[in-house]
Design a protein around this motif. Sequence first.
Motif, PDB file in Angstrom:
ATOM      1  N   PRO A  60       0.475  -1.073  -0.046  1.00 10.14           N
ATOM      2  CA  PRO A  60      -0.049   0.071  -0.158  1.00 10.14           C
ATOM      3  C   PRO A  60       1.123   1.100  -0.095  1.00 10.14           C
ATOM      4  N   ILE A  61       1.842   1.353   0.517  1.00  5.71           N
ATOM      5  CA  ILE A  61       2.829   2.911   0.526  1.00  5.71           C
ATOM      6  C   ILE A  61       3.122   2.583  -1.148  1.00  5.71           C
ATOM      7  N   LYS A  62       3.609   1.788  -1.667  1.00  2.00           N
ATOM      8  CA  LYS A  62       3.917   2.671  -3.137  1.00  2.00           C
ATOM      9  C   LYS A  62       3.234   2.613  -3.712  1.00  2.00           C
ATOM     10  N   ALA A  63       1.746   1.559  -3.434  1.00  2.00           N
ATOM     11  CA  ALA A  63       0.569   1.770  -4.180  1.00  2.00           C
ATOM     12  C   ALA A  63       0.017   3.342  -4.066  1.00  2.00           C
ATOM     13  N   SER A  64       0.453   4.385  -2.926  1.00  2.00           N
ATOM     14  CA  SER A  64       0.082   5.716  -2.463  1.00  2.00           C
ATOM     15  C   SER A  64       0.927   6.657  -3.138  1.00  2.00           C
ATOM     16  N   GLU A  65       2.278   5.785  -3.504  1.00  2.00           N
ATOM     17  CA  GLU A  65       3.307   6.621  -4.110  1.00  2.00           C
ATOM     18  C   GLU A  65       2.971   7.053  -5.580  1.00  2.00           C
ATOM     19  N   ALA A  90      -8.013   9.186  -7.999  1.00  2.00           N
ATOM     20  CA  ALA A  90      -6.232   8.446  -7.618  1.00  2.00           C
ATOM     21  C   ALA A  90      -6.989   9.167  -6.388  1.00  2.00           C
ATOM     22  N   TYR A  91      -7.752   9.737  -5.922  1.00  2.00           N
ATOM     23  CA  TYR A  91      -8.726  10.530  -4.820  1.00  2.00           C
ATOM     24  C   TYR A  91      -8.922   9.075  -4.257  1.00  2.00           C
ATOM     25  N   ASP A  92      -9.814   8.750  -5.092  1.00  2.00           N
ATOM     26  CA  ASP A  92     -10.376   7.323  -4.501  1.00  2.00           C
ATOM     27  C   ASP A  92      -9.845   5.950  -3.756  1.00  2.00           C
ATOM     28  N   CYS A  93      -8.979   5.830  -4.235  1.00  2.00           N
ATOM     29  CA  CYS A  93      -7.928   5.023  -4.231  1.00  2.00           C
ATOM     30  C   CYS A  93      -7.029   5.339  -3.395  1.00  2.00           C
ATOM     31  N   LEU A  94      -6.705   6.157  -2.926  1.00  9.23           N
ATOM     32  CA  LEU A  94      -5.818   6.845  -1.776  1.00  9.23           C
ATOM     33  C   LEU A  94      -6.765   6.942  -0.815  1.00  9.23           C
ATOM     34  N   GLY A  95      -7.896   7.372  -1.012  1.00 12.70           N
ATOM     35  CA  GLY A  95      -9.159   6.622   0.421  1.00 12.70           C
ATOM     36  C   GLY A  95      -9.315   5.453   0.946  1.00 12.70           C
ATOM     37  N   ILE A  96      -9.107   5.008  -0.123  1.00 13.12           N
ATOM     38  CA  ILE A  96      -9.466   2.952   0.128  1.00 13.12           C
ATOM     39  C   ILE A  96      -8.298   2.433   1.002  1.00 13.12           C
ATOM     40  N   ILE A  97      -6.992   2.641   0.642  1.00 14.25           N
ATOM     41  CA  ILE A  97      -5.846   2.580   1.003  1.00 14.25           C
ATOM     42  C   ILE A  97      -6.293   2.818   2.458  1.00 14.25           C
ATOM     43  N   GLU A  98      -6.035   4.056   2.968  1.00 13.52           N
ATOM     44  CA  GLU A  98      -6.017   4.944   4.554  1.00 13.52           C
ATOM     45  C   GLU A  98      -7.569   4.100   5.286  1.00 13.52           C
ATOM     46  N   ARG A  99      -8.183   3.539   4.112  1.00 12.63           N
ATOM     47  CA  ARG A  99      -9.499   2.998   5.108  1.00 12.63           C
ATOM     48  C   ARG A  99      -8.651   1.653   5.645  1.00 12.63           C
ATOM     49  N   TYR A 104      -8.631   6.779   9.076  1.00 10.60           N
ATOM     50  CA  TYR A 104      -9.947   7.015   8.670  1.00 10.60           C
ATOM     51  C   TYR A 104     -10.190   8.100   8.188  1.00 10.60           C
ATOM     52  N   ASP A 105      -9.477   9.864   9.419  1.00 17.57           N
ATOM     53  CA  ASP A 105      -9.671  10.725   8.467  1.00 17.57           C
ATOM     54  C   ASP A 105      -9.337  11.717   7.166  1.00 17.57           C
ATOM     55  N   LYS A 106      -7.961  10.612   7.214  1.00 20.74           N
ATOM     56  CA  LYS A 106      -7.533  11.658   6.223  1.00 20.74           C
ATOM     57  C   LYS A 106      -8.144  10.105   5.218  1.00 20.74           C
ATOM     58  N   ALA A 107      -8.668   8.977   5.377  1.00 18.85           N
ATOM     59  CA  ALA A 107      -9.681   8.771   3.960  1.00 18.85           C
ATOM     60  C   ALA A 107     -10.913   9.242   3.236  1.00 18.85           C
ATOM     61  N   LEU A 112     -14.329  12.840  -0.156  1.00 14.72           N
ATOM     62  CA  LEU A 112     -14.270  14.102   0.330  1.00 14.72           C
ATOM     63  C   LEU A 112     -13.800  14.750  -0.910  1.00 14.72           C
ATOM     64  N   THR A 113     -12.517  15.416  -1.193  1.00 10.59           N
ATOM     65  CA  THR A 113     -11.939  15.661  -2.535  1.00 10.59           C
ATOM     66  C   THR A 113     -11.985  15.197  -3.906  1.00 10.59           C
ATOM     67  N   SER A 114     -12.501  13.595  -3.471  1.00  7.93           N
ATOM     68  CA  SER A 114     -13.111  13.306  -4.773  1.00  7.93           C
ATOM     69  C   SER A 114     -13.858  13.780  -5.189  1.00  7.93           C
TER      70      SER A 114
END
Length: 553
Positions: A60-65, A90-99, A104-107, A112-114
Amino acid sequence: MKKQSYLFLVLFFSVTLLCYAQNKQQKIDSLTVLLETTSSDSLRVSRTIDLGVLIDTSDPIKASEYFKNALTILENEYTFSDKATQQALAYDCLGIIERRRNNYDKALQYYLTSLKIKEKAKDSSKIGRSYHNIAMLFRSQKKYDKAISYMKKALVMRRNDSLDYGVSLNNYGHFLYLKKELDSALIVLDSAKNYFTQSLYLSDVIRYKAKVYRSKKMYQKAFELHKQNLVIYKKEEKIERLASTMKDLAFNARKMNLFDAASKYLDSSEVLATQYGNKILLGRLYLERYKIERDQKNYKKALSFYRTYKRYRDSSRTIEQSERFEKLALEFKFKQEAYRDSLQASTEKIELQRVAQSQRAQKRLFAVLFFLALLALVSLFLLYRYKRKINLRNRQKQELETELLNEKVNFLRYKTERLLMDNKMRIDFKKELLDTIKVLQTKDSSLGVVDSYQSILMQLKNQISTEKRLDSVSEVNNMSEANFEIQLAKRFPDLTKAEREICHLMYLNLNLKEIMNVRNATLSSIKSARYRIRKKLEVPKGEELELFIKKLF
């Protein structure tokens, strides 16, 4: 024999899993090579996001990058029409990784940005996807009321797509189950079943319904539903789900006191879980074995299974701790790299700001210099106009002075001519008088001489009177002649200079003979001039010319 068939099934799934892993790695390697050789921004973004999706569970770390790199390209230099779609993805995918990482706050911030991007594009189906993601996030936090609220919004937005609508409806039913609203959950799940044609999607509905029936202690119905899923997972080659479903079948069989069937399902699940390497599931299987033996009052076996369960549990905890430590180490490394990148970005930003300030200062200097140059040009132009105006005034003044001098010269010339004319008139009179006296000397008659002398005396008187008159006229003429002729020329421009002079003499009360003497002209020429003057002045019939001229001034 049945166990051998299960072993064959496990071997088949193992080979399938290995092939799947190899295919996945080949896709990752292929996409990595393509990404390094791609120059198109559109392809770079899509391939970067695809790479992130492929490794989002394994790394997930590399995926976020990857997702953040895609966003950097999109925000800086991307000019294609799908910019908003790719940004939202891209924002949706980042949200899924953080979830998944429980951030949760970051997700929620990414989701919301998406959502804002999709709302700007007014794409209702994609907006519904964001609501669905946010609902799943609140479910992970066990905030079921908020999860249900957002899932209802998602259902409104996704109504036009049957598959998306069915997925959201299915999860809505699951949320109701988690809230212990079991009857409502069953109604919603039965409705969701109608929107699916693919068996995997249908299996999710069946699984949630089985959970509802198990909560309602309707174990037979739950058992039948799990058996349906067992068929689907075998067909779709879903090993992990197959192992988990067999564990659920064992649970329901135990609740129905079908202990032998429950043990067989646990054996099959254990074989698959061992092959798959799922130690958490293995621990739960031994916990279920413990409960089977406990319910049958085989306490010795139950204790043995419980101890095995504890070993798996402790091992799982150790693995979880190790994974957590590794995860923390990776996050620390990621944050360290992010900090280093941020520091470098800050340095570059400061340098860019310095360059921008220098450019702004240069622009201001150029603007000031341009303004000063423009001011200088305007000043020179105004100075040139002023000097030109002064020169024009001076030239006009010189022309007026020259004209005035010319007028004075002409006036002096006129006076000189007048004096010469008067002098000639006097000389002519004296010659005439001398000739008359000579004639008298030759006459014999005294009477004729007396008459002649009287005539001469009369002529002398008239001559003296005329000369006095001419002298007085000359004095007046000297003062008003120039002004009179100027005014007359303005009002009657058709008059000649000679005609204006005659008008002036008539204005001074000179008779025809006196005008003849002053102008040294014949009577006929003076009369002709008077006629022309009458016509040009448009003197009415019956009115004297002299009186008309005096009325004019």
